[in-house]
Design an enzyme around this catalytic site. Structure first.
Site: not given
Length: 412
Positions: A340-342
């Site tokens: 989700w962060h990347g």
């Protein structure tokens, strides 16, 4: 005094708060006298949303409108299906998948610009609107939400104090407060808390966050890169340690300050948006840390990923050993959080690092419980636990920062 209307990103500069507090005056007066001016609140929120997406960000505003229409259609279609047809599992999974597809595409586009996915999908706040939508779909499936008022749902999704980076509220909690005005005594308490949170946010974000992030961190970064390029050895190690602690402090004060602003403005509006941080650096183990750090996000992942996967695995009897089940659930949970962060390697490693840390922590807690009569427990062991947890967390933030990649490419 000159006000820059172009840079009106949420809580980004003091000018923003001048306009914000002026706009809040009618809301505050109305709530003080027992009235909630819903139409004004809606107009007030729309104006500040317009300012966020004004100028060269107008395409993000268009993306937000398109995304809202899609999510509303999806939510109400699933609600209609749930009320009038059978509760098929595959339909639920399809609804959740369709809700998160735009967010997945945005993450892929960010990581792989050559993929040429239409940029119109990206806009400020897409993650948190997606979290809210998925939460509502899941609670509709559970039967916890049986009706969704359109205006309330739109206010929930577009609640501007929290739209860009949370905290993440829950629909049922928000719906109980967004129509009625609180009693005067309770609202006066809210005003006191809102004022306190507002000034605490200024201290965190604009003073401490500025000192660690803007003033000190670039100097440490340059020194570490120079030492790394020169193969400084021990010197690099010290600068890297300094970077780790400085970045961790910056990350906390900047994000906690933002969250305090969001909670403060919510309280001024008579909405009790949940707190996001609760003294995370006094945690005695990594599990306690996640009960104190970015709490609304960690609780969202706990309720809608960890618990759902656990119930699914138990129902399907995927694991005979409950310990192995919890370990698999932790790996899934933090892997998803990392993605989700990347899609960069350091975000994924960050997630796996925390999964491993919690698994090791659980092993230690079971061992500690089994041998509690033989292990010391006093103020010294407590402070040792805090010290170890703090350093484990700071090291994870060093991974999260991506600075190790920067050093690596500098060496190359």
């Amino acid at each position: 005094m000159h006000f820059n209307l172009i840079n009106m990103q949420p809580y980004g500069n003091p000018h923003y708060f001048v306009f914000l507090m002026i706009g809040l005056i009618p809301i505050i007066l109305g709530l003080y006298y027992g009235h909630r001016f819903k139409l004004y609140e809606i107009a007030f929120s729309l104006v500040f949303l317009f300012l966020i997406f004004d100028g060269d960000k107008w395409q993000q505003g268009v993306s937000l409108l398109i995304y809202l229409l899609l999510e509303l259609l999806l939510t109400y279609c699933y609600l209609y299906y749930r009320k009038n047809w059978a509760n098929k599992t595959w339909v639920f999974y399809l609804a959740v998948f369709l809700a998160i597809v735009p967010l997945i595409l945005v993450k892929v586009q960010t990581a792989f610009p050559q993929a040429k996915i239409p940029g119109v999908l990206a806009f400020l706040g897409i993650s948190y609107i997606t979290f809210k939508t998925v939460q509502v779909i899941m609670e509709v499936r559970d039967g916890a939400i049986k009706e969704i008022d359109l205006v309330t749902y739109l206010r929930f999704l577009l609640f501007f104090p929290t739209i860009s980076s949370g905290p993440i509220d829950r629909y049922r909690r928000f719906a109980k407060e967004c129509d009625a005005a609180p009693k005067r005594a309770a609202y006066l308490t809210d005003l006191g808390l809102a004022t306190r949170y507002l000034f605490q946010g200024f201290l965190y974000k604009f003073i401490l966050g500025w000192f660690f992030g803007t003033y000190w961190l670039p100097k440490i970064e340059r020194a570490a890169l120079i030492a790394g390029t020169a193969n400084g050895g021990l010197k690099l190690s010290w600068w890297l340690l300094a970077y780790m602690y400085c970045y961790s402090m910056y990350l906390f004060f900047d994000f906690a300050g933002y969250s305090l602003f969001a909670v403060a403005i919510s309280y001024f509006m008579g909405i009790h948006t949940p707190m996001n941080f609760n003294k995370p650096f006094i945690s005695q183990n990594i599990k306690e840390f996640w009960n104190r750090w970015h709490m609304t996000l960690s609780f969202w992942f706990r309720d809608y990923i960890y618990m759902r996967f656990t119930f699914f695995a138990m129902k399907k009897k995927l694991f005979k050993n409950p310990v192995r089940l919890s370990q698999a659930a932790y790996l899934l949970l933090f892997l998803v959080m990392g993605f989700w962060h990347g899609l960069s390697w350091y975000y994924i490693v960050y997630g796996l690092f925390h999964a491993c840390a919690i698994i090791i922590n659980d092993c230690w807690l079971r061992f500690k419980k089994k041998h509690k009569d033989k292990l010391p427990a006093n103020k010294y062991t407590k402070w040792l636990a805090i010290f170890v947890t703090f350093n484990v967390v700071c090291f994870s933030f060093l991974i999260f920062s991506g600075f190790l990649s920067q050093l690596w490419f500098g060496w190359k």
